[in-house]
Motif scaffolding. Structure first.
Motif, PDB file in Angstrom:
ATOM      1  N   GLU A  46      16.779 -34.655 -30.781  1.00 20.48           N
ATOM      2  CA  GLU A  46      16.168 -33.683 -31.686  1.00 20.48           C
ATOM      3  C   GLU A  46      16.361 -32.253 -31.198  1.00 20.48           C
ATOM      4  OE1 GLU A  46      12.107 -34.520 -32.487  1.00 20.48           O
ATOM      5  OE2 GLU A  46      12.467 -36.533 -33.246  1.00 20.48           O
ATOM      6  N   THR A  47      16.428 -32.081 -29.889  1.00 24.46           N
ATOM      7  CA  THR A  47      16.513 -30.728 -29.325  1.00 24.46           C
ATOM      8  C   THR A  47      17.947 -30.275 -29.089  1.00 24.46           C
ATOM      9  OG1 THR A  47      16.262 -31.679 -27.118  1.00 24.46           O
ATOM     10  CG2 THR A  47      14.265 -30.892 -28.208  1.00 24.46           C
ATOM     11  N   GLY A  48      18.950 -31.095 -29.449  1.00 27.45           N
ATOM     12  CA  GLY A  48      20.335 -30.698 -29.242  1.00 27.45           C
ATOM     13  C   GLY A  48      20.650 -30.472 -27.785  1.00 27.45           C
ATOM     14  N   VAL A  49      20.466 -31.501 -26.978  1.00 31.06           N
ATOM     15  CA  VAL A  49      20.600 -31.388 -25.526  1.00 31.06           C
ATOM     16  C   VAL A  49      21.966 -30.858 -25.109  1.00 31.06           C
ATOM     17  CG1 VAL A  49      20.861 -32.796 -23.431  1.00 31.06           C
ATOM     18  CG2 VAL A  49      18.821 -33.036 -24.834  1.00 31.06           C
ATOM     19  N   VAL A  50      23.040 -31.408 -25.675  1.00 32.78           N
ATOM     20  CA  VAL A  50      24.381 -30.997 -25.248  1.00 32.78           C
ATOM     21  C   VAL A  50      24.611 -29.523 -25.548  1.00 32.78           C
ATOM     22  CG1 VAL A  50      26.846 -31.427 -25.464  1.00 32.78           C
ATOM     23  CG2 VAL A  50      25.251 -33.339 -25.556  1.00 32.78           C
ATOM     24  N   LYS A  51      24.185 -29.075 -26.718  1.00 32.90           N
ATOM     25  CA  LYS A  51      24.348 -27.658 -27.062  1.00 32.90           C
ATOM     26  C   LYS A  51      23.572 -26.780 -26.090  1.00 32.90           C
ATOM     27  CE  LYS A  51      24.083 -24.378 -30.911  1.00 32.90           C
ATOM     28  NZ  LYS A  51      23.519 -23.277 -30.103  1.00 32.90           N
ATOM     29  N   ARG A 265      11.406 -56.772 -25.042  1.00 33.58           N
ATOM     30  CA  ARG A 265      12.307 -56.008 -24.177  1.00 33.58           C
ATOM     31  C   ARG A 265      13.085 -55.017 -25.061  1.00 33.58           C
ATOM     32  NH1 ARG A 265      16.749 -53.591 -23.843  1.00 33.58           N
ATOM     33  NH2 ARG A 265      17.798 -53.530 -21.836  1.00 33.58           N
ATOM     34  N   ASN A 266      12.984 -53.723 -24.737  1.00 34.49           N
ATOM     35  CA  ASN A 266      13.746 -52.720 -25.472  1.00 34.49           C
ATOM     36  C   ASN A 266      13.899 -51.490 -24.585  1.00 34.49           C
ATOM     37  OD1 ASN A 266      15.039 -51.269 -27.624  1.00 34.49           O
ATOM     38  ND2 ASN A 266      13.927 -52.525 -29.092  1.00 34.49           N
ATOM     39  N   TRP A 267      14.492 -50.441 -25.144  1.00 27.63           N
ATOM     40  CA  TRP A 267      14.787 -49.213 -24.407  1.00 27.63           C
ATOM     41  C   TRP A 267      13.662 -48.184 -24.583  1.00 27.63           C
ATOM     42  CZ3 TRP A 267      18.898 -49.919 -21.347  1.00 27.63           C
ATOM     43  CH2 TRP A 267      19.875 -50.837 -21.735  1.00 27.63           C
ATOM     44  N   PRO A 268      13.651 -47.111 -23.807  1.00 24.30           N
ATOM     45  CA  PRO A 268      12.568 -46.124 -23.891  1.00 24.30           C
ATOM     46  C   PRO A 268      12.423 -45.443 -25.245  1.00 24.30           C
ATOM     47  CG  PRO A 268      13.721 -45.887 -21.799  1.00 24.30           C
ATOM     48  CD  PRO A 268      14.512 -46.866 -22.618  1.00 24.30           C
ATOM     49  N   TYR A 269      13.506 -45.363 -26.026  1.00 23.95           N
ATOM     50  CA  TYR A 269      13.419 -44.657 -27.315  1.00 23.95           C
ATOM     51  C   TYR A 269      12.314 -45.204 -28.202  1.00 23.95           C
ATOM     52  CZ  TYR A 269      15.189 -48.510 -30.144  1.00 23.95           C
ATOM     53  OH  TYR A 269      15.303 -49.712 -30.798  1.00 23.95           O
ATOM     54  N   LEU A 270      11.985 -46.488 -28.012  1.00 21.98           N
ATOM     55  CA  LEU A 270      11.025 -47.144 -28.895  1.00 21.98           C
ATOM     56  C   LEU A 270       9.607 -46.617 -28.704  1.00 21.98           C
ATOM     57  CD1 LEU A 270      10.309 -49.332 -30.974  1.00 21.98           C
ATOM     58  CD2 LEU A 270      10.227 -50.993 -29.104  1.00 21.98           C
ATOM     59  N   GLY A 337      14.717 -33.651 -23.460  1.00 18.02           N
ATOM     60  CA  GLY A 337      15.251 -34.189 -24.703  1.00 18.02           C
ATOM     61  C   GLY A 337      15.050 -35.686 -24.838  1.00 18.02           C
ATOM     62  N   ALA A 338      14.205 -36.254 -23.951  1.00 15.70           N
ATOM     63  CA  ALA A 338      13.862 -37.685 -23.964  1.00 15.70           C
ATOM     64  C   ALA A 338      15.031 -38.577 -23.568  1.00 15.70           C
ATOM     65  CB  ALA A 338      13.290 -38.113 -25.310  1.00 15.70           C
ATOM     66  N   LEU A 339      15.987 -38.006 -22.823  1.00 15.57           N
ATOM     67  CA  LEU A 339      17.048 -38.810 -22.225  1.00 15.57           C
ATOM     68  C   LEU A 339      16.694 -39.007 -20.753  1.00 15.57           C
ATOM     69  CD1 LEU A 339      20.204 -37.046 -23.719  1.00 15.57           C
ATOM     70  CD2 LEU A 339      19.246 -39.240 -24.414  1.00 15.57           C
ATOM     71  N   PRO A 340      16.592 -40.229 -20.272  1.00 17.78           N
ATOM     72  CA  PRO A 340      16.178 -40.445 -18.890  1.00 17.78           C
ATOM     73  C   PRO A 340      17.101 -39.757 -17.886  1.00 17.78           C
ATOM     74  CG  PRO A 340      15.999 -42.481 -20.128  1.00 17.78           C
ATOM     75  CD  PRO A 340      16.707 -41.501 -21.014  1.00 17.78           C
ATOM     76  N   SER A 341      16.497 -38.993 -16.998  1.00 12.64           N
ATOM     77  CA  SER A 341      17.240 -38.213 -16.010  1.00 12.64           C
ATOM     78  C   SER A 341      17.798 -39.105 -14.910  1.00 12.64           C
ATOM     79  CB  SER A 341      16.313 -37.165 -15.391  1.00 12.64           C
ATOM     80  OG  SER A 341      16.931 -36.528 -14.288  1.00 12.64           O
ATOM     81  N   ASP A 348       8.430 -37.901 -11.531  1.00 15.50           N
ATOM     82  CA  ASP A 348       7.085 -37.611 -11.031  1.00 15.50           C
ATOM     83  C   ASP A 348       6.561 -36.276 -11.563  1.00 15.50           C
ATOM     84  OD1 ASP A 348       7.199 -39.955  -9.413  1.00 15.50           O
ATOM     85  OD2 ASP A 348       8.408 -38.848  -7.964  1.00 15.50           O
ATOM     86  N   ASP A 349       7.283 -35.672 -12.489  1.00 14.43           N
ATOM     87  CA  ASP A 349       6.911 -34.371 -13.039  1.00 14.43           C
ATOM     88  C   ASP A 349       5.748 -34.550 -14.020  1.00 14.43           C
ATOM     89  OD1 ASP A 349       6.793 -32.120 -14.851  1.00 14.43           O
ATOM     90  OD2 ASP A 349       8.742 -31.495 -14.093  1.00 14.43           O
ATOM     91  N   PRO A 350       4.561 -33.972 -13.734  1.00  9.43           N
ATOM     92  CA  PRO A 350       3.392 -34.171 -14.602  1.00  9.43           C
ATOM     93  C   PRO A 350       3.624 -33.746 -16.047  1.00  9.43           C
ATOM     94  CG  PRO A 350       2.731 -33.198 -12.515  1.00  9.43           C
ATOM     95  CD  PRO A 350       4.232 -33.159 -12.546  1.00  9.43           C
ATOM     96  N   ALA A 351       4.351 -32.656 -16.248  1.00 12.16           N
ATOM     97  CA  ALA A 351       4.587 -32.180 -17.613  1.00 12.16           C
ATOM     98  C   ALA A 351       5.439 -33.166 -18.404  1.00 12.16           C
ATOM     99  CB  ALA A 351       5.269 -30.807 -17.578  1.00 12.16           C
ATOM    100  N   LEU A 352       6.447 -33.740 -17.734  1.00 10.53           N
ATOM    101  CA  LEU A 352       7.291 -34.716 -18.414  1.00 10.53           C
ATOM    102  C   LEU A 352       6.535 -36.021 -18.670  1.00 10.53           C
ATOM    103  CD1 LEU A 352      10.713 -34.194 -16.584  1.00 10.53           C
ATOM    104  CD2 LEU A 352      10.150 -33.563 -18.938  1.00 10.53           C
ATOM    105  N   ILE A 353       5.700 -36.427 -17.708  1.00 10.84           N
ATOM    106  CA  ILE A 353       4.918 -37.659 -17.884  1.00 10.84           C
ATOM    107  C   ILE A 353       3.947 -37.510 -19.048  1.00 10.84           C
ATOM    108  CG2 ILE A 353       3.183 -39.157 -16.809  1.00 10.84           C
ATOM    109  CD1 ILE A 353       4.594 -38.632 -14.134  1.00 10.84           C
TER     110      ILE A 353
END
Length: 415
Positions: A46-51, A265-270, A337-341, A348-353
């Motif tokens: 949604e945030t256009g990560v690559v751009k 069993r599924n991926w984080p996007y769900l 952008g919700a893509l796992p780093s 462990d980043d509180p803002a991301l969690i």
């Protein structure tokens, strides 16, 4: 495996490598600097990560601008587009995003630059399994750009504590029956998702598919049979619903979101999807690492690896851009952008969690993850796995025969 088969496979492997090998392209343009092109599948975030990534880079590098070549969203089309350019030894693609199973294939064919010597990158901050996914024959060929891992979604209103093992999880299937819903599902239709689901349960029980050389089959083992048997028995006795062998990601997600499954069993996007107002399980589910044999299981890794083309004219710039993609700044953009780093610290980043509450479970999942079989013949290996696993699930092969079929299919994958 017979000596004749080994000789045939070795000859086939050598032929596969030599027919497309870039020859001395790997030794050329090592210090080249200038504009480059970055190639990746369709940016669906949604945030256009690559751009965002490229805009940040270009603002700081006016003489080494990056152009984004966006491919389609279809993985097969992405692969074929890259292969076509590399077979023709074209220099228009400088840095390419590879679905993790392609890395070994492209490395074996001499299409991508080894990340060593002046192209070496610092892998210390990166999650070890992601580095393994970009390594072939002991050499790093790409930088992990983003990763992905499987998660166990469970109904926390019905099961307060998530199971850690397959035995524990399947032992709770009576709860599903009492509530007139299915117990467990994954992605068990005959496609790549079945390779992933089969790999996860076999890996969790100590089995494997190919040796370190990427060619020698190792799947015909008691451990592999034990893992596949768990999946097959659960399907036969109804713990996995009968319709689940038609499920891909979308169908399995819909079943969970509509309240028809206890475990998925599924991926984080769900996560965000299942928490939407339209979901029947909003605020009723939790996430955990996948179950294993005696503890946390072995998720299959997803994601992209970023590699430098052997035919690039500006490899020094390409190398710097690859290093940028794994930097903390770039990985913050990727994670937001919700893509796992691929950087361990960001889990462990509180803002991301706060934004993505599944991150602690995903960190555990990825820490014990196993890459899909690292082989230059991945498509054929994957087909051998999924075809035989599907036959075992639908009852046309025994578990022993299915594992033997995988072994034979892997033996002949390079021919």
């Amino acid at each position: 495996m017979a000596a004749a088969s080994i000789a045939l496979l070795t000859a086939s492997f050598a032929s596969a490598c030599s027919s497309d090998n870039g020859g001395n392209a790997l030794d050329q343009n090592l210090t080249g600097r200038g504009p480059i092109t970055y190639v990746e599948g369709k940016d669906t975030t949604e945030t256009g990560v690559v751009k965002q990534l490229i805009d940040r880079w270009n603002a700081a590098h006016p003489n080494e601008q990056v152009t984004f070549k966006e491919q389609s969203a279809d993985a097969n089309q992405q692969h074929d587009d890259l292969a076509e350019h590399f077979r023709a030894k074209q220099d228009g693609y400088d840095v390419v995003a590879l679905d993790v199973p392609w890395t070994a294939e492209f490395a074996a064919k001499g299409w991508i630059q080894p990340l060593k010597d002046t192209f070496a990158i610092d892998t210390a901050p990166l999650l070890a399994p992601t580095v393994a996914s970009a390594t072939y024959n002991g050499t790093l060929y790409a930088a992990p750009r983003n990763t992905n891992g499987g998660l166990l979604y469970y109904r926390k209103d019905l099961v307060p504590n998530p199971p850690r093992t397959w035995t524990e999880m399947l032992g709770q299937c009576q709860i599903a029956r009492d509530n007139n819903i299915g117990c467990y599902a994954g992605q068990l239709a005959p496609y790549e998702g079945l390779t992933v689901n089969t790999s996860e349960v076999i890996n969790a029980f100590g089995g494997s598919f190919v040796g370190a050389d990427g060619k020698t089959p190792t799947v015909n083992s008691p451990e592999s049979k034990a893992g596949l048997k768990v999946l097959v028995d659960a399907y036969k006795n109804g713990d996995i619903p009968k319709e689940a062998i038609t499920f891909k990601e979308g169908e399995s997600a819909s079943a969970f979101e509509s309240g028809k499954l206890l475990f998925l069993r599924n991926w984080p996007y769900l996560y965000a999807q299942a928490n939407a107002d339209t979901s029947s399980v909003k605020d009723k589910f939790g996430v955990a690492p996948l179950p294993g044999n005696t503890g946390i299981g072995a998720s299959t890794l997803g994601g992209y690896n970023a590699a430098i083309s052997a035919f690039s004219k500006n490899k020094a710039t390409a190398a710097d851009f690859v290093r940028y993609l794994i930097s903390e700044e770039a990985q913050q953009i990727i994670a937001s952008g919700a893509l796992p780093s691929v950087r361990a610290s960001l889990y462990d980043d509180p803002a991301l969690i706060a934004k993505m509450p599944y991150l602690p479970a995903l960190k555990e999942s990825i820490a014990s993850a196993v890459p899909r079989p690292v082989t230059p013949f991945y498509p054929a290996v994957s087909k051998a796995i999924q075809d035989n696993a599907y036959a075992a699930l639908n009852g046309t092969k025994s578990v022993d025969d299915a594992v033997a079929g995988m072994q034979k299919g892997i033996e002949t994958a390079g021919s």
